[in-house]
Design a protein around this motif. Structure first.
Motif, PDB file in Angstrom:
ATOM      1  N   GLU A  67      76.771 142.421  63.203  1.00 35.64           N
ATOM      2  CA  GLU A  67      76.216 143.620  62.580  1.00 35.64           C
ATOM      3  C   GLU A  67      76.822 144.847  63.248  1.00 35.64           C
ATOM      4  O   GLU A  67      76.928 144.916  64.467  1.00 35.64           O
ATOM      5  CB  GLU A  67      74.698 143.663  62.721  1.00 35.64           C
ATOM      6  CG  GLU A  67      74.108 144.885  62.030  1.00 35.64           C
ATOM      7  CD  GLU A  67      72.600 144.941  62.118  1.00 35.64           C
ATOM      8  OE1 GLU A  67      72.022 145.714  61.363  1.00 35.64           O
ATOM      9  OE2 GLU A  67      72.015 144.228  62.943  1.00 35.64           O
ATOM     10  N   ARG A  68      77.259 145.799  62.430  1.00 36.65           N
ATOM     11  CA  ARG A  68      77.806 147.061  62.926  1.00 36.65           C
ATOM     12  C   ARG A  68      76.940 148.180  62.392  1.00 36.65           C
ATOM     13  O   ARG A  68      76.601 148.194  61.216  1.00 36.65           O
ATOM     14  CB  ARG A  68      79.241 147.265  62.445  1.00 36.65           C
ATOM     15  CG  ARG A  68      80.222 146.212  62.883  1.00 36.65           C
ATOM     16  CD  ARG A  68      80.475 146.237  64.339  1.00 36.65           C
ATOM     17  NE  ARG A  68      80.986 147.546  64.693  1.00 36.65           N
ATOM     18  CZ  ARG A  68      81.540 147.849  65.835  1.00 36.65           C
ATOM     19  NH1 ARG A  68      81.657 146.942  66.754  1.00 36.65           N
ATOM     20  NH2 ARG A  68      81.971 149.047  66.071  1.00 36.65           N
ATOM     21  N   ILE A  69      76.571 149.089  63.250  1.00 36.35           N
ATOM     22  CA  ILE A  69      75.798 150.252  62.833  1.00 36.35           C
ATOM     23  C   ILE A  69      76.612 151.481  63.165  1.00 36.35           C
ATOM     24  O   ILE A  69      76.965 151.712  64.321  1.00 36.35           O
ATOM     25  CB  ILE A  69      74.432 150.296  63.538  1.00 36.35           C
ATOM     26  CG1 ILE A  69      73.641 149.035  63.193  1.00 36.35           C
ATOM     27  CG2 ILE A  69      73.675 151.546  63.141  1.00 36.35           C
ATOM     28  CD1 ILE A  69      72.339 148.883  63.934  1.00 36.35           C
ATOM     29  N   GLU A  70      76.957 152.238  62.144  1.00 37.92           N
ATOM     30  CA  GLU A  70      77.736 153.455  62.308  1.00 37.92           C
ATOM     31  C   GLU A  70      76.788 154.641  62.417  1.00 37.92           C
ATOM     32  O   GLU A  70      75.675 154.603  61.911  1.00 37.92           O
ATOM     33  CB  GLU A  70      78.657 153.650  61.103  1.00 37.92           C
ATOM     34  CG  GLU A  70      79.594 152.496  60.853  1.00 37.92           C
ATOM     35  CD  GLU A  70      80.551 152.237  61.994  1.00 37.92           C
ATOM     36  OE1 GLU A  70      80.999 153.185  62.648  1.00 37.92           O
ATOM     37  OE2 GLU A  70      80.836 151.067  62.241  1.00 37.92           O
ATOM     38  N   ASP A  71      77.231 155.684  63.046  1.00 37.39           N
ATOM     39  CA  ASP A  71      76.416 156.890  63.122  1.00 37.39           C
ATOM     40  C   ASP A  71      76.308 157.553  61.759  1.00 37.39           C
ATOM     41  O   ASP A  71      75.235 157.691  61.216  1.00 37.39           O
ATOM     42  CB  ASP A  71      77.027 157.885  64.110  1.00 37.39           C
ATOM     43  CG  ASP A  71      76.665 157.559  65.541  1.00 37.39           C
ATOM     44  OD1 ASP A  71      77.279 158.140  66.436  1.00 37.39           O
ATOM     45  OD2 ASP A  71      75.768 156.748  65.753  1.00 37.39           O
ATOM     46  N   VAL A  72      77.441 157.955  61.218  1.00 42.05           N
ATOM     47  CA  VAL A  72      77.444 158.724  59.982  1.00 42.05           C
ATOM     48  C   VAL A  72      78.644 158.315  59.135  1.00 42.05           C
ATOM     49  O   VAL A  72      79.750 158.198  59.650  1.00 42.05           O
ATOM     50  CB  VAL A  72      77.527 160.240  60.273  1.00 42.05           C
ATOM     51  CG1 VAL A  72      77.475 161.039  58.989  1.00 42.05           C
ATOM     52  CG2 VAL A  72      76.415 160.686  61.211  1.00 42.05           C
ATOM     53  N   VAL A  73      78.426 158.107  57.850  1.00 42.32           N
ATOM     54  CA  VAL A  73      79.502 157.808  56.911  1.00 42.32           C
ATOM     55  C   VAL A  73      79.337 158.731  55.707  1.00 42.32           C
ATOM     56  O   VAL A  73      78.254 158.819  55.130  1.00 42.32           O
ATOM     57  CB  VAL A  73      79.476 156.338  56.437  1.00 42.32           C
ATOM     58  CG1 VAL A  73      80.610 156.066  55.451  1.00 42.32           C
ATOM     59  CG2 VAL A  73      79.530 155.381  57.620  1.00 42.32           C
ATOM     60  N   TRP A  74      80.407 159.435  55.363  1.00 38.68           N
ATOM     61  CA  TRP A  74      80.415 160.318  54.198  1.00 38.68           C
ATOM     62  C   TRP A  74      81.562 159.926  53.283  1.00 38.68           C
ATOM     63  O   TRP A  74      82.630 159.544  53.752  1.00 38.68           O
ATOM     64  CB  TRP A  74      80.623 161.774  54.624  1.00 38.68           C
ATOM     65  CG  TRP A  74      79.454 162.385  55.317  1.00 38.68           C
ATOM     66  CD1 TRP A  74      79.205 162.359  56.655  1.00 38.68           C
ATOM     67  CD2 TRP A  74      78.383 163.093  54.718  1.00 38.68           C
ATOM     68  NE1 TRP A  74      78.044 163.021  56.925  1.00 38.68           N
ATOM     69  CE2 TRP A  74      77.515 163.483  55.748  1.00 38.68           C
ATOM     70  CE3 TRP A  74      78.079 163.445  53.405  1.00 38.68           C
ATOM     71  CZ2 TRP A  74      76.355 164.212  55.505  1.00 38.68           C
ATOM     72  CZ3 TRP A  74      76.926 164.167  53.170  1.00 38.68           C
ATOM     73  CH2 TRP A  74      76.072 164.538  54.212  1.00 38.68           C
TER      74      TRP A  74
END
Length: 97
Positions: A67-74
């Motif tokens: 599992e990968r959790i990114e801070d912010v994706v736009w």
């Protein structure tokens, strides 16, 4: 004097204090637009359609089931030779060491 613990990761959550600040800062489309306009050369940033700036889900599972959790994706669209193409901006979470 800076408290040394403020620059270290929180061992309970695995996050860094500066991660929270960046996540908050880049949660606003106006700040993302300012980042792009300030970072990209003007001839590129003028081709970005900021009206299409859309937040995206920031977590996913890799092919190896991590599992990968990114801070912010736009996501947004950019004009490439008369064709609108998707463009993604990803702010990655600081890796836990």
């Amino acid at each position: 004097m800076t408290d040394k613990s403020e620059s270290q990761s929180d061992s309970r959550s695995g996050t860094h204090h500066h991660d929270t600040g960046y996540k908050e800062l880049f949660s606003y489309p106006e700040m993302v637009q300012a980042l792009i306009e300030g970072f990209l050369p003007q001839e590129l940033s003028q081709r970005v359609d900021f009206e299409t700036l859309t937040p995206q889900p920031g977590s996913y599972v890799t092919p190896l089931f991590d599992e990968r959790i990114e801070d912010v994706v736009w996501s947004m669209e950019i004009d490439c030779a008369g064709t609108r193409q998707p463009l993604y901006l990803v702010s990655r979470k600081t890796p836990v060491v």
